[in-house]
Design an enzyme around this catalytic site. Structure first.
Site, PDB file in Angstrom:
ATOM      1  N   LYS A  75       5.620  -3.296 -11.953  1.00 55.76           N
ATOM      2  CA  LYS A  75       6.317  -3.470 -10.673  1.00 55.76           C
ATOM      3  C   LYS A  75       6.103  -4.906 -10.204  1.00 55.76           C
ATOM      4  O   LYS A  75       4.968  -5.382 -10.194  1.00 55.76           O
ATOM      5  CB  LYS A  75       5.725  -2.498  -9.648  1.00 55.76           C
ATOM      6  N   ASP A 103       2.219   2.978  -3.414  1.00 57.97           N
ATOM      7  CA  ASP A 103       3.205   2.411  -4.352  1.00 57.97           C
ATOM      8  C   ASP A 103       3.758   3.432  -5.335  1.00 57.97           C
ATOM      9  O   ASP A 103       4.671   3.113  -6.103  1.00 57.97           O
ATOM     10  CB  ASP A 103       2.562   1.282  -5.171  1.00 57.97           C
ATOM     11  N   GLY A 134      -1.571   1.099 -12.051  1.00 63.45           N
ATOM     12  CA  GLY A 134      -2.104   2.444 -11.810  1.00 63.45           C
ATOM     13  C   GLY A 134      -1.052   3.346 -11.184  1.00 63.45           C
ATOM     14  O   GLY A 134      -0.906   4.516 -11.563  1.00 63.45           O
TER      15      GLY A 134
HETATM   16  O1  C5P Z   1      -2.251   3.487  -1.209  1.00 59.62           O
HETATM   17  P1  C5P Z   1      -3.110   2.711  -2.153  1.00 59.62           P
HETATM   18  O2  C5P Z   1      -4.313   3.482  -2.610  1.00 59.62           O
HETATM   19  O3  C5P Z   1      -2.361   2.115  -3.286  1.00 59.62           O
HETATM   20  O4  C5P Z   1      -3.662   1.476  -1.305  1.00 59.62           O
HETATM   21  C1  C5P Z   1      -4.854   0.807  -1.628  1.00 59.62           C
HETATM   22  C2  C5P Z   1      -5.405   0.126  -0.378  1.00 59.62           C
HETATM   23  O5  C5P Z   1      -4.558  -0.952  -0.022  1.00 59.62           O
HETATM   24  C3  C5P Z   1      -5.494   0.992   0.833  1.00 59.62           C
HETATM   25  O6  C5P Z   1      -6.715   1.681   0.889  1.00 59.62           O
HETATM   26  C4  C5P Z   1      -5.386  -0.024   1.973  1.00 59.62           C
HETATM   27  O7  C5P Z   1      -6.632  -0.644   2.198  1.00 59.62           O
HETATM   28  C5  C5P Z   1      -4.474  -1.089   1.396  1.00 59.62           C
HETATM   29  N1  C5P Z   1      -3.068  -0.906   1.794  1.00 59.62           N
HETATM   30  C6  C5P Z   1      -2.689  -1.215   3.087  1.00 59.62           C
HETATM   31  N2  C5P Z   1      -1.385  -1.082   3.472  1.00 59.62           N
HETATM   32  C7  C5P Z   1      -0.461  -0.639   2.583  1.00 59.62           C
HETATM   33  C8  C5P Z   1      -0.817  -0.315   1.245  1.00 59.62           C
HETATM   34  C9  C5P Z   1      -2.139  -0.462   0.898  1.00 59.62           C
HETATM   35  O8  C5P Z   1      -3.522  -1.618   3.917  1.00 59.62           O
HETATM   36  N3  C5P Z   1       0.810  -0.542   2.961  1.00 59.62           N
END
Ligand code: C5P
Length: 310
Positions: free
Chosen positions: A11, A143, A110
């Site tokens: 991506k 994502d 991932g």
């Molecule tokens: O959702 P995911 O586990 O991929 O996100 C990893 C981390 O990235 C989250 O725990 C958060 O700290 C940060 N994040 C965020 N805002 C988003 C996506 C991710 O703050 N829109």
């Protein structure tokens, strides 16, 4: 019986604007996303492998060592989440993850792996075509829904609201990672401001390169402050002949450069590898929407067509 093999495309966030923050700490984003044929690959087949693997997950590929096959692996979490959501205890599966993308690199690896596992399992378990993977995907990470879509799109909210876009050319692209992993939460935490102007896209056409150049990745300054090699990667990419746009993807540390001609991208890849042999560098292309329908294929069990990367 055979197996089902599903591509997990890398991506690329061609632009990523951080426009706010929710009460739960997640950031409100607008991001223009495209995918490449280069990526990981997830294969699902009946249990067991010749020898039993822990957790039913086998890891192969150049970046397999950076991962473990424990139950917290996002592919196994995807399998568990889909299993619970469909109910009825669908048959056990053995999953192989071919890890070609660097770990924690801003290419959504991932999330792409989890999405590919969901798509492959939907086919393996013969779930109806109408079965919507998005709600399960959203429980696995911000994502993952966009990786299930794996087509040019604008994502908003925390990444889960998806608007498909048309007219993205198959731009040749070079991806470069200087061999460092960046923690996504650490990059978000290092932001100076969280109320940047939105992308504000009107219509459903993907912006062209000139318009993309006027946009930003708001995570880039924070990531480059944490990992100065990112600045070096971007400067080298911008110096390559034919480079139309160079920018960091996601929360880094991978950056991309767009070109008009495949030969320019290949020349840039060679030049980057010559000057920084330790860096990960591939030349591929952006997938226009229609290519993404070839994501998943059924294979007979006694053939190995494990798929060439472009
Ligand atoms: O959702 P995911 O586990 O991929 O996100 C990893 C981390 O990235 C989250 O725990 C958060 O700290 C940060 N994040 C965020 N805002 C988003 C996506 C991710 O703050 N829109």
């Amino acid at each position: 019986m055979g197996r089902i093999c599903c591509a997990a495309p890398a991506k690329i966030n061609l632009a990523l604007h951080v426009i706010g923050r929710r009460a739960d700490g997640y950031h409100e984003l607008e991001t223009l996303v495209a995918f490449t044929p280069y990526g990981d690959r997830v294969t699902v087949e009946a249990q067991p492998f010749g020898e039993q693997q822990p957790g039913g997950l086998r890891l192969t590929g150049p970046f397999a060592e950076g991962l473990n096959a424990e139950s917290d692996n996002l592919v196994l979490r995807a399998e568990q989440a889909l299993r619970s959501s469909v109910g009825g205890n669908p048959p056990a599966v053995a999953i192989t993850l071919e890890k070609n993308l660097p770990i924690a690199s801003g290419l959504g690896g991932g999330s792409a792996d989890a999405a590919a596992a969901l798509i492959a399992l939907k086919a393996w378990w013969r779930l109806p075509e109408t079965f919507d993977l998005s709600p399960v995907a959203a429980t696995l990470g911000a994502d993952v829904p966009m990786c299930v879509a794996s087509r040019p799109l604008l994502a908003s909210g925390v990444g889960e609201r998806i608007r498909p876009l048309r007219d993205l050319p198959a731009h040749p692209v070079v991806l470069v990672n200087p061999g460092v992993a960046l923690s996504t939460p650490a990059v978000f935490a290092a932001l100076d401001r969280r109320d940047n102007p939105p992308i504000g896209l009107a219509g459903d056409a993907f912006p062209d390169v000139e318009n993309l150049a006027a946009l930003r990745n708001d995570l880039e300054p924070a990531a480059a402050a944490l990992q100065p090699l990112i600045g070096e990667v971007l400067a080298l990419l911008r110096a390559q002949e034919g480079c139309r746009l160079a920018r960091m993807s996601g929360s880094g540390a991978t950056s991309f450069a767009l070109f008009d001609e495949p030969a320019q991208a290949e020349a840039a890849r060679r030049a980057m590898i010559d000057s920084r042999p330790g860096w990960w560098c591939v030349a591929t292309q952006l997938m226009p929407g229609e290519m993404t329908r070839r994501l998943c294929e059924h294979q007979a069990s006694d053939t190995d067509q494990s798929g060439s990367q472009q």
